[in-house]
Design an enzyme around this catalytic site. Structure first.
Site, PDB file in Angstrom:
ATOM      1  N   CYS A  16       8.596   4.090 -20.358  1.00  0.00           N
ATOM      2  CA  CYS A  16       8.912   2.688 -20.061  1.00  0.00           C
ATOM      3  C   CYS A  16      10.126   2.531 -19.158  1.00  0.00           C
ATOM      4  O   CYS A  16      10.186   1.609 -18.345  1.00  0.00           O
ATOM      5  CB  CYS A  16       9.090   1.887 -21.343  1.00  0.00           C
ATOM      6  SG  CYS A  16      10.269   2.574 -22.519  1.00  0.00           S
ATOM      7  N   HIS A  72      12.603   0.961 -26.450  1.00  0.00           N
ATOM      8  CA  HIS A  72      11.725   0.299 -25.490  1.00  0.00           C
ATOM      9  C   HIS A  72      12.595  -0.257 -24.377  1.00  0.00           C
ATOM     10  O   HIS A  72      13.802  -0.488 -24.569  1.00  0.00           O
ATOM     11  CB  HIS A  72      10.922  -0.819 -26.163  1.00  0.00           C
ATOM     12  CG  HIS A  72       9.829  -1.385 -25.311  1.00  0.00           C
ATOM     13  ND1 HIS A  72       8.958  -0.590 -24.590  1.00  0.00           N
ATOM     14  CD2 HIS A  72       9.465  -2.675 -25.046  1.00  0.00           C
ATOM     15  CE1 HIS A  72       8.103  -1.361 -23.927  1.00  0.00           C
ATOM     16  NE2 HIS A  72       8.402  -2.630 -24.182  1.00  0.00           N
ATOM     17  N   ASP A  89       7.449  -7.262 -19.335  1.00  0.00           N
ATOM     18  CA  ASP A  89       7.179  -6.150 -20.244  1.00  0.00           C
ATOM     19  C   ASP A  89       5.757  -5.659 -19.982  1.00  0.00           C
ATOM     20  O   ASP A  89       4.778  -6.298 -20.376  1.00  0.00           O
ATOM     21  CB  ASP A  89       7.343  -6.603 -21.703  1.00  0.00           C
ATOM     22  CG  ASP A  89       7.112  -5.474 -22.709  1.00  0.00           C
ATOM     23  OD1 ASP A  89       6.767  -4.349 -22.288  1.00  0.00           O
ATOM     24  OD2 ASP A  89       7.278  -5.716 -23.915  1.00  0.00           O
TER      25      ASP A  89
END
Length: 213
Positions: A16, A72, A89
């Site tokens: 990520c 994250h 996101d």
């Protein structure tokens, strides 16, 4: 709101931080953000136990989309022309991008009573600083014998402007003791000057962005 689709962005599952790095570049290049990324912020989410619950995540197998990540990374765009702050996101099943208020209530759910070990901290880094200094050689994605725990991206690892090959751990190591407890001007100023940004608690995210608008 942008017309960009998730499929137009570079995305490798479980990487990520690299996905967000290239998302920043694309938003700047396509004119969705300021050319220098000055309206963009990278947000690392983690905690002392490296167990953070987030809802509406595509990787979840549950109907409510909840998953327990070790960390994250998302992008938050400061509001423009009276619009709301936006969350980008790539791993979320919510609208893309999502208004910050909706993302907080649906994905972070601060009103949900969590045991203390699951409470989340947020490291906020100004995008122009992140793009200059971030580096990852992906060592965190190898097991003890050197095998990949998830297939890495095909492109070369990201090296920082000064030649650093790995500092991801400095961004993703986040502890409750690092959290700033108030929203004074010097905290807001720090996000624009500190390489590793600032760390705040989960109930301060919206307040923080209301201060920088």
């Amino acid at each position: 709101m942008s017309n960009l689709e998730v499929s137009q962005f570079t995305h490798t599952p479980f990487y990520c931080e690299e996905n967000v790095y290239f998302l920043l570049k694309k938003l700047c290049k396509d004119g969705v953000a300021d050319a220098d990324g000055s309206d963009l912020f990278v947000v690392f989410i983690s905690n002392d136990k490296k167990q953070i619950p987030l809802w509406h995540q595509k990787a979840s197998t549950r109907a409510d989309g909840i998953i327990l990540w070790d960390y994250h990374v998302i992008c938050i765009q400061r509001k423009r022309e009276g619009n709301s702050h936006l969350v980008w996101d790539l791993d979320s099943s919510l609208s893309f991008p999502s208004p910050l208020t909706s993302y907080v209530s649906e994905t972070i759910r601060p009103s949900f009573q969590l045991f203390s070990e699951y409470q989340r901290s947020f490291r906020i880094v100004h995008a122009p600083i992140f793009l200059r200094f971030f580096a990852s050689d992906r060592r965190h994605m190898k097991d003890s014998v050197g095998n990949w725990t998830a297939e890495p991206p095909a492109y070369e690892p990201i090296v920082s402007e000064d030649g650093t090959i790995h500092n991801l751990n400095e961004y993703m190591e986040i502890h409750a003791s690092d959290e700033s407890t108030n929203m004074e001007a010097n905290l807001i100023n720090s996000v624009f000057t500190h390489q590793l940004g600032v760390v705040i608690g989960e109930n301060q995210l919206e307040e923080f962005f209301s201060q920088i608008s």
